[in-house]
Design an enzyme around this catalytic site. Structure first.
Site, PDB file in Angstrom:
ATOM      1  N   ASN A 389       5.289   2.936   1.356  1.00 41.41           N
ATOM      2  CA  ASN A 389       4.166   2.414   0.606  1.00 41.41           C
ATOM      3  C   ASN A 389       3.764   3.383  -0.508  1.00 41.41           C
ATOM      4  O   ASN A 389       3.929   3.089  -1.684  1.00 41.41           O
ATOM      5  CB  ASN A 389       2.986   2.144   1.549  1.00 41.41           C
ATOM      6  N   ASP A 390       3.303   4.550  -0.122  1.00 38.10           N
ATOM      7  CA  ASP A 390       2.792   5.489  -1.118  1.00 38.10           C
ATOM      8  C   ASP A 390       3.838   5.860  -2.174  1.00 38.10           C
ATOM      9  O   ASP A 390       3.509   5.998  -3.342  1.00 38.10           O
ATOM     10  CB  ASP A 390       2.297   6.760  -0.432  1.00 38.10           C
TER      11      ASP A 390
END
Lengths: 463, 93
Positions: A389-390
């Protein structure tokens, strides 16, 4: 054994450590390097049993207890190292570092109790330094362990007047340290150890989950320095060399990691102190997303010419490395160009994802580093983001002030289609909302990564 | 040993430490951190020395605890690093 021989063997062990670090810097020589280091450490440990320190005689006093303690250490350390899952590697490194720091602090405390009136000021200062830094390394590592093991929140812990409390603790550590140096006494030393432990906790609490590896690396360097300081007090050249090596290389490694994440070291450590506590939850939860079925994903992949797989920590948590390799092999057999885009900090620690995929025998050539893969996203039909995600969050480039702003990302937003395999809408480890999830060209496939991938594989086979 | 000799050793070791890891690729960051971590487990040597000249039970207890912790650090560190690197090697075939 004469002192000269003892020192020569110590020097040999020191050289072995240099060769070990040198070897560990290159993939081909890494394993041999590590074994050379282990050999040096074994040699250094054995030789202590054959040299009588001034005022002491052989065999060593308390020999049975010493050997028994080493046996206990072996019985704890070896199984832990053998059984740990590769996904839990960062926690284990943090723990090993913590116990090393704790050991250094304990050695220094015993030394301190021994310091007589004839102790030089330098000896006292180095001893007190080791107590402080060893304690900070120990308690700080325990907090990093708890964050990584998710025994506590991975978000930065910010408390009211946090900066003030941290600064006050540091000032009192230094103040009490000065007191302990000037007036030898057991009670002040214990107060100092307590304050240092507290400082270690406060120092790591405000650091966000994604930055924790940098802190582990820094604490690793700290522990190295305490070992070097112990070497001075214990008159051991080997400890000075080994400790300094780890301190220096640990500092460089910390800086390199920070660079890979696009942060200054200073910003990582002190940025959180000024960061505002964030509300990652909010209205965003209500926004519509496009979710698809495994069949939808399979169809999309079937007509793609180029697919880039972006693996994240979620992939490893689901133990889906082998399934993703199966999917990649299947796509390759259909003539699709497949590559993995590996972010430098994919996983929980720099280089962690390479270890995890190596475990699943993914061919080395398919793993592309960020700089290689980023220019190709424009020609990529589908980017599959699995449990990451990040590292693909465009907020890192577009939203100044967010905790990951400035971190280089894998630019999957330039691909024609994006597929996210996610367990839920929960934000990533850094706790930040990802706009890409709401992008019209994004399709979400919810569920356990391994189960989802298995379904995609069978759907793709059927096409 | 003279303070000057110790300072020289320290400064030279700092430079060696900087040099040996300056070119490491991010692929190896995890094993390198783990390996460096194992090396500072050599504080075990210090723990054994202080255990040898412990005089009170308090000192001995602290020293023995230090030996246990340092052994975990050193042996566990090298074993786990080897486990990681073993997989990297298999990969290169």
């Amino acid at each position: 054994m004469s002192r000269t021989l003892y020192d020569l063997i110590g020097l040999a062990a020191g050289v072995a450590f240099i060769l070990a670090l040198k070897g560990l810097s290159h993939p081909k020589t890494a394993r041999r390097g590590n074994l050379i280091g282990a050999f040096g450490a074994t040699l250094a440990t054995l030789v202590v049993f054959f040299y009588a320190n001034p005022g002491s005689s052989l065999p060593l006093n308390h020999l049975g207890l010493i050997l028994g303690a080493m046996a206990i250490g072996l019985l704890i350390g070896v199984p832990a190292a053998r059984k740990v899952q590769m996904t839990q590697m960062p926690q284990l490194v943090a723990l090993f570092n913590g116990v090393g720091g704790g050991a250094a602090a304990l050695v220094a405390i015993v030394e301190y109790l021994h310091l007589g009136a004839d102790a030089t000021t330098a000896e006292v200062i180095f001893t007190v330094f080791t107590v402080i830094v060893g304690c900070v390394s120990f308690s700080g590592s325990v907090i990093t362990f708890m964050k990584l093991q998710e025994l506590m929140t991975t978000r930065p812990v910010i408390f009211p007047a946090g900066r003030f409390i941290i600064a006050a603790t540091l000032v009192s550590v230094i103040g009490v340290g000065g007191w302990v140096v000037s007036a030898l006494g057991t009670a002040p030393l214990l107060i100092l150890a307590g304050l240092s432990l507290l400082f270690g906790v406060l120092f790591v609490l405000p650091v966000g989950g994604a930055d924790v590896p940098i802190v582990i690396s820094l604490l690793n360097a700290f522990t190295g320095l305490t070992v070097a300081a112990s070497g001075y007090v214990l008159d051991s050249v080997l400890l000075i060399i080994a400790g300094t090596l780890v301190g220096a290389s640990g500092t460089i490694l910390t800086r390199k990691m920070a660079e890979a994440m696009g942060r200054s070291l200073f910003g990582t450590l002190f940025g959180a102190f000024t960061a505002k506590a964030q509300d990652a939850t909010g209205a965003a939860e209500e926004r519509p997303v496009k979710s698809g079925s495994p069949d939808d994903v399979a169809i999309l992949l079937n007509y793609a010419r180029r697919v880039v797989i972006v693996p994240g920590f979620g992939l490893a948590v689901a133990q889906a490395q082998h399934t993703v390799r199966e999917l990649a092999d299947l796509m390759i057999s259909k003539g699709i160009d497949v590559a993995y885009g590996i972010h430098p900090v994919a996983g929980r620690m720099p280089g962690h994802m390479n270890v995890l995929l190596a475990e699943a025998n993914v061919p080395y050539e398919q793993l592309l580093e960020m700089d290689e893969v980023n220019p190709t996203f424009g020609q990529t039909d589908v980017a599959i983001v699995i449990g990451a995600n990040d590292v693909v969050n465009p907020a890192a480039q577009t939203t100044p002030g967010c905790p990951i702003y400035g971190m280089p990302i894998l630019e999957v937003n330039h691909a024609a289609n994006i597929i996210f395999l996610k367990r839920s809408m929960r934000p990533g480890f850094a706790g930040i909302e990802n706009e890409l999830l709401y992008d019209p060209k994004t399709m979400l496939l919810f569920g356990d990564a391994k189960a989802s991938l298995t379904q995609v594989v069978s759907a793709l086979k059927a096409l | 040993m003279s303070a000057m000799a110790i300072l020289s050793i320290f400064v030279l070791a700092v430079f060696v430490g900087f040099e040996v890891v300056s070119k490491v690729s991010s692929t190896l960051h995890t094993p390198l951190m783990s390996g460096a971590n194992a090396i500072h487990g050599v504080i075990l040597v210090g723990a054994i020395i202080v255990a040898d000249h412990s005089e009170t039970n308090l000192e001995l207890g602290l020293a023995i605890t230090a030996i246990i912790l340092a052994t975990i650090n050193m042996v566990g560190g090298f074993v786990v690093t080897d486990r990681m690197l073993e997989m990297f090697k298999g990969n290169k075939k």
